[in-house]
Design a protein around this motif. Structure first.
Motif, PDB file in Angstrom:
ATOM      1  N   VAL A 236       0.835  -1.200   0.000  1.00 24.70           N
ATOM      2  CA  VAL A 236       0.000   0.000   0.000  1.00 24.70           C
ATOM      3  C   VAL A 236       0.868   1.247   0.000  1.00 24.70           C
ATOM      4  O   VAL A 236       1.826   1.353   0.773  1.00 24.70           O
ATOM      5  CB  VAL A 236      -0.946   0.005   1.228  1.00 24.70           C
ATOM      6  CG1 VAL A 236      -1.703   1.329   1.322  1.00 24.70           C
ATOM      7  CG2 VAL A 236      -1.922  -1.160   1.135  1.00 24.70           C
ATOM      8  N   ASP A 237       0.533   2.200  -0.866  1.00 24.48           N
ATOM      9  CA  ASP A 237       1.304   3.433  -1.004  1.00 24.48           C
ATOM     10  C   ASP A 237       0.803   4.465   0.012  1.00 24.48           C
ATOM     11  O   ASP A 237      -0.120   5.238  -0.270  1.00 24.48           O
ATOM     12  CB  ASP A 237       1.168   3.977  -2.424  1.00 24.48           C
ATOM     13  CG  ASP A 237       1.964   5.259  -2.638  1.00 24.48           C
ATOM     14  OD1 ASP A 237       2.787   5.601  -1.766  1.00 24.48           O
ATOM     15  OD2 ASP A 237       1.748   5.912  -3.683  1.00 24.48           O
ATOM     16  N   THR A 238       1.403   4.475   1.193  1.00 27.15           N
ATOM     17  CA  THR A 238       0.991   5.431   2.223  1.00 27.15           C
ATOM     18  C   THR A 238       1.384   6.858   1.856  1.00 27.15           C
ATOM     19  O   THR A 238       0.848   7.816   2.407  1.00 27.15           O
ATOM     20  CB  THR A 238       1.619   5.069   3.580  1.00 27.15           C
ATOM     21  OG1 THR A 238       3.046   5.013   3.439  1.00 27.15           O
ATOM     22  CG2 THR A 238       1.103   3.729   4.073  1.00 27.15           C
ATOM     23  N   GLY A 239       2.283   7.010   0.928  1.00 25.14           N
ATOM     24  CA  GLY A 239       2.697   8.339   0.500  1.00 25.14           C
ATOM     25  C   GLY A 239       1.613   9.107  -0.232  1.00 25.14           C
ATOM     26  O   GLY A 239       1.715  10.332  -0.399  1.00 25.14           O
TER      27      GLY A 239
ATOM     28  N   ALA B  65       2.030  13.054   1.144  1.00 26.60           N
ATOM     29  CA  ALA B  65       2.512  14.154   0.314  1.00 26.60           C
ATOM     30  C   ALA B  65       1.554  15.336   0.287  1.00 26.60           C
ATOM     31  O   ALA B  65       1.961  16.458  -0.038  1.00 26.60           O
ATOM     32  CB  ALA B  65       2.753  13.660  -1.110  1.00 26.60           C
ATOM     33  N   THR B  66       0.297  15.110   0.627  1.00 26.79           N
ATOM     34  CA  THR B  66      -0.697  16.187   0.560  1.00 26.79           C
ATOM     35  C   THR B  66      -1.254  16.539   1.938  1.00 26.79           C
ATOM     36  O   THR B  66      -2.237  17.271   2.040  1.00 26.79           O
ATOM     37  CB  THR B  66      -1.856  15.795  -0.369  1.00 26.79           C
ATOM     38  OG1 THR B  66      -2.364  14.510   0.023  1.00 26.79           O
ATOM     39  CG2 THR B  66      -1.396  15.726  -1.820  1.00 26.79           C
ATOM     40  N   LEU B  67      -0.625  16.030   2.979  1.00 24.98           N
ATOM     41  CA  LEU B  67      -1.046  16.358   4.340  1.00 24.98           C
ATOM     42  C   LEU B  67      -0.785  17.835   4.613  1.00 24.98           C
ATOM     43  O   LEU B  67       0.278  18.367   4.305  1.00 24.98           O
ATOM     44  CB  LEU B  67      -0.277  15.499   5.347  1.00 24.98           C
ATOM     45  CG  LEU B  67      -0.714  15.575   6.813  1.00 24.98           C
ATOM     46  CD1 LEU B  67      -2.092  14.964   6.986  1.00 24.98           C
ATOM     47  CD2 LEU B  67       0.308  14.863   7.705  1.00 24.98           C
TER      48      LEU B  67
ATOM     49  N   THR C 297      -6.131  16.918   4.468  1.00 24.10           N
ATOM     50  CA  THR C 297      -5.495  16.546   3.208  1.00 24.10           C
ATOM     51  C   THR C 297      -5.947  17.492   2.105  1.00 24.10           C
ATOM     52  O   THR C 297      -7.129  17.843   2.013  1.00 24.10           O
ATOM     53  CB  THR C 297      -5.857  15.093   2.830  1.00 24.10           C
ATOM     54  OG1 THR C 297      -5.373  14.216   3.846  1.00 24.10           O
ATOM     55  CG2 THR C 297      -5.234  14.693   1.508  1.00 24.10           C
ATOM     56  N   ASN C 298      -5.012  17.883   1.252  1.00 25.30           N
ATOM     57  CA  ASN C 298      -5.323  18.792   0.152  1.00 25.30           C
ATOM     58  C   ASN C 298      -5.707  17.984  -1.090  1.00 25.30           C
ATOM     59  O   ASN C 298      -4.880  17.704  -1.952  1.00 25.30           O
ATOM     60  CB  ASN C 298      -4.131  19.700  -0.146  1.00 25.30           C
ATOM     61  CG  ASN C 298      -4.434  20.675  -1.271  1.00 25.30           C
ATOM     62  OD1 ASN C 298      -5.598  20.917  -1.591  1.00 25.30           O
ATOM     63  ND2 ASN C 298      -3.392  21.226  -1.872  1.00 25.30           N
ATOM     64  N   PHE C 299      -6.987  17.630  -1.179  1.00 27.97           N
ATOM     65  CA  PHE C 299      -7.466  16.884  -2.343  1.00 27.97           C
ATOM     66  C   PHE C 299      -7.592  17.765  -3.583  1.00 27.97           C
ATOM     67  O   PHE C 299      -7.819  17.251  -4.673  1.00 27.97           O
ATOM     68  CB  PHE C 299      -8.817  16.226  -2.032  1.00 27.97           C
ATOM     69  CG  PHE C 299      -8.731  15.117  -1.026  1.00 27.97           C
ATOM     70  CD1 PHE C 299      -8.129  13.915  -1.349  1.00 27.97           C
ATOM     71  CD2 PHE C 299      -9.239  15.277   0.258  1.00 27.97           C
ATOM     72  CE1 PHE C 299      -8.039  12.883  -0.423  1.00 27.97           C
ATOM     73  CE2 PHE C 299      -9.154  14.254   1.195  1.00 27.97           C
ATOM     74  CZ  PHE C 299      -8.550  13.061   0.854  1.00 27.97           C
ATOM     75  N   ARG C 300      -7.431  19.074  -3.410  1.00 30.44           N
ATOM     76  CA  ARG C 300      -7.512  19.985  -4.547  1.00 30.44           C
ATOM     77  C   ARG C 300      -6.136  20.302  -5.128  1.00 30.44           C
ATOM     78  O   ARG C 300      -5.986  21.243  -5.903  1.00 30.44           O
ATOM     79  CB  ARG C 300      -8.246  21.264  -4.139  1.00 30.44           C
ATOM     80  CG  ARG C 300      -9.726  20.999  -3.912  1.00 30.44           C
ATOM     81  CD  ARG C 300     -10.522  22.232  -3.585  1.00 30.44           C
ATOM     82  NE  ARG C 300     -11.937  21.890  -3.500  1.00 30.44           N
ATOM     83  CZ  ARG C 300     -12.867  22.660  -2.946  1.00 30.44           C
ATOM     84  NH1 ARG C 300     -12.524  23.837  -2.421  1.00 30.44           N
ATOM     85  NH2 ARG C 300     -14.132  22.279  -2.919  1.00 30.44           N
ATOM     86  N   THR C 301      -5.161  19.516  -4.764  1.00 33.01           N
ATOM     87  CA  THR C 301      -3.832  19.694  -5.325  1.00 33.01           C
ATOM     88  C   THR C 301      -3.854  19.500  -6.840  1.00 33.01           C
ATOM     89  O   THR C 301      -4.656  18.721  -7.367  1.00 33.01           O
ATOM     90  CB  THR C 301      -2.836  18.707  -4.695  1.00 33.01           C
ATOM     91  OG1 THR C 301      -1.542  18.907  -5.267  1.00 33.01           O
ATOM     92  CG2 THR C 301      -3.249  17.260  -4.943  1.00 33.01           C
ATOM     93  N   ALA C 302      -2.963  20.213  -7.505  1.00 29.06           N
ATOM     94  CA  ALA C 302      -2.768  20.009  -8.949  1.00 29.06           C
ATOM     95  C   ALA C 302      -1.439  19.325  -9.234  1.00 29.06           C
ATOM     96  O   ALA C 302      -1.035  19.210 -10.395  1.00 29.06           O
ATOM     97  CB  ALA C 302      -2.842  21.345  -9.679  1.00 29.06           C
ATOM     98  N   ASP C 303      -0.773  18.851  -8.181  1.00 28.13           N
ATOM     99  CA  ASP C 303       0.522  18.186  -8.332  1.00 28.13           C
ATOM    100  C   ASP C 303       0.320  16.859  -9.067  1.00 28.13           C
ATOM    101  O   ASP C 303      -0.357  15.968  -8.551  1.00 28.13           O
ATOM    102  CB  ASP C 303       1.117  17.945  -6.948  1.00 28.13           C
ATOM    103  CG  ASP C 303       2.457  17.210  -7.003  1.00 28.13           C
ATOM    104  OD1 ASP C 303       2.980  16.990  -8.119  1.00 28.13           O
ATOM    105  OD2 ASP C 303       2.960  16.830  -5.929  1.00 28.13           O
TER     106      ASP C 303
ATOM    107  N   ALA D  82      -1.484  11.241  -9.285  1.00 30.73           N
ATOM    108  CA  ALA D  82      -1.205   9.887  -9.774  1.00 30.73           C
ATOM    109  C   ALA D  82      -1.180   8.889  -8.612  1.00 30.73           C
ATOM    110  O   ALA D  82      -1.667   7.757  -8.749  1.00 30.73           O
ATOM    111  CB  ALA D  82       0.114   9.864 -10.532  1.00 30.73           C
ATOM    112  N   ALA D  83      -0.630   9.305  -7.472  1.00 36.45           N
ATOM    113  CA  ALA D  83      -0.589   8.423  -6.305  1.00 36.45           C
ATOM    114  C   ALA D  83      -1.987   8.147  -5.782  1.00 36.45           C
ATOM    115  O   ALA D  83      -2.323   7.002  -5.420  1.00 36.45           O
ATOM    116  CB  ALA D  83       0.275   9.048  -5.214  1.00 36.45           C
TER     117      ALA D  83
END
Length: 284
Positions: free
Chosen positions: A144-147, A151-153, A165-171, A176-177
């Motif tokens: 499981v990819d805990t990252g 990464a968006t915490l 968590t920033n679910f509105r990220t454009a990264d 992809a994660a």
């Protein structure tokens, strides 16, 4: 004439009742009644600060208070119990839990088993031998990819009293994660649409050993586990482990095991197979 059951649907982490709308439509078309629950601090009780909007101010967002601070597993259970008490007046109830919603479901079944005629876990946490946090350290979760979340915490959970968590990220890497973890088999548009139903905050309390499945209460309720075959968030090996542990706890009342193809979220985006499966359970 025997009354049809009411399906009581409980969401997972960062989610809300909105994600069940397509499933509820399919259940209605099959002639079934359902109610989707918003746990405390979810749905229209959620916090969406202006700093979460575009353009985002992540430094300010990291310090914004959230309505879900202090919400406990007991609060979640109380919300569901209240709804089950009302639904039970109309006949049997089938409690359907997804993902983190399984923790609340187990706590409710421990406390008020008489309110539930069947539990359905859909790739949901069903803690038996370990606390939920300890399952993440087990071999069945090694891939499981805990990252995806790390990464968006946003902010310090200990200071905020919640997970943000920033679910509105454009990264692109973060998106992809998330997609690999929850929705690898959805189109990019389907995935982003679902992502936009998530709320930024989740409560911290996932219970203790006293909230694990109890044989004398939870264990007397008929129960079904719906495995999601391609789930990368709660991997199939972990789903099977929880089934084995539960069956060992209540060998005279084992899980009825079903399987749906797809990722952690596909059954909610393309819900017809899940609705047909649940309709079949209503006749048992």
């Amino acid at each position: 004439m025997q009354k049809l059951p009411t399906f009581v649907l409980v969401h997972g982490a960062f989610a809300n009742s909105f994600s069940f709308a397509p499933l509820q439509a399919e259940l209605a078309l099959l002639g079934h009644r359902s109610v989707a629950v918003d746990l405390p601090g979810h749905g229209f009780e959620a916090t969406f600060p202006t700093t979460y909007q575009a353009p985002q101010d992540l430094d300010a967002l990291a310090a914004e208070p959230g309505s879900i601070k202090g919400v406990t597993l007991a609060d979640n259970a109380a919300r569901v119990i209240e709804i089950l008490e009302r639904a039970k007046r109309n006949g049997p109830t089938i409690r359907v839990a997804h993902s983190r919603g399984g923790i609340t479901t187990t706590a409710v079944a421990n406390a008020r088993p008489e309110l539930i005629d069947r539990i359905v876990y859909v790739s949901a946490w069903c803690p038996v031998d370990l606390d939920v946090s300890d399952y993440y350290a087990q071999p069945e979760m090694v891939g499981v990819d805990t990252g995806a979340f790390a990464a968006t915490l946003v902010g310090n959970p200990a200071e905020l009293g919640l997970l943000r968590t920033n679910f509105r990220t454009a990264d692109p890497a973060a998106l992809a994660a998330f997609k690999r973890a929850f929705a690898a088999d959805l189109t990019d548009d389907e995935f982003r649409t679902f992502l936009n139903t998530f709320q930024p905050d989740e409560n911290l309390d996932v219970g203790t050993s006293t909230d694990r499945a109890q044989a004398t209460t939870w264990g007397r309720i008929p129960k079904t586990y719906v495995r999601l075959a391609d789930d990368a968030s709660i991997q199939l090996a972990m789903q099977d482990r929880m089934i084995r542990e539960a069956d060992a706890l209540t060998p005279d009342n084992p899980f009825d095991v079903r399987t749906l193809e797809g990722s952690h979220l596909r059954w909610l985006v393309h819900p017809r197979p899940a609705a047909e499966l649940l309709a079949n359970l209503a006749s048992l």
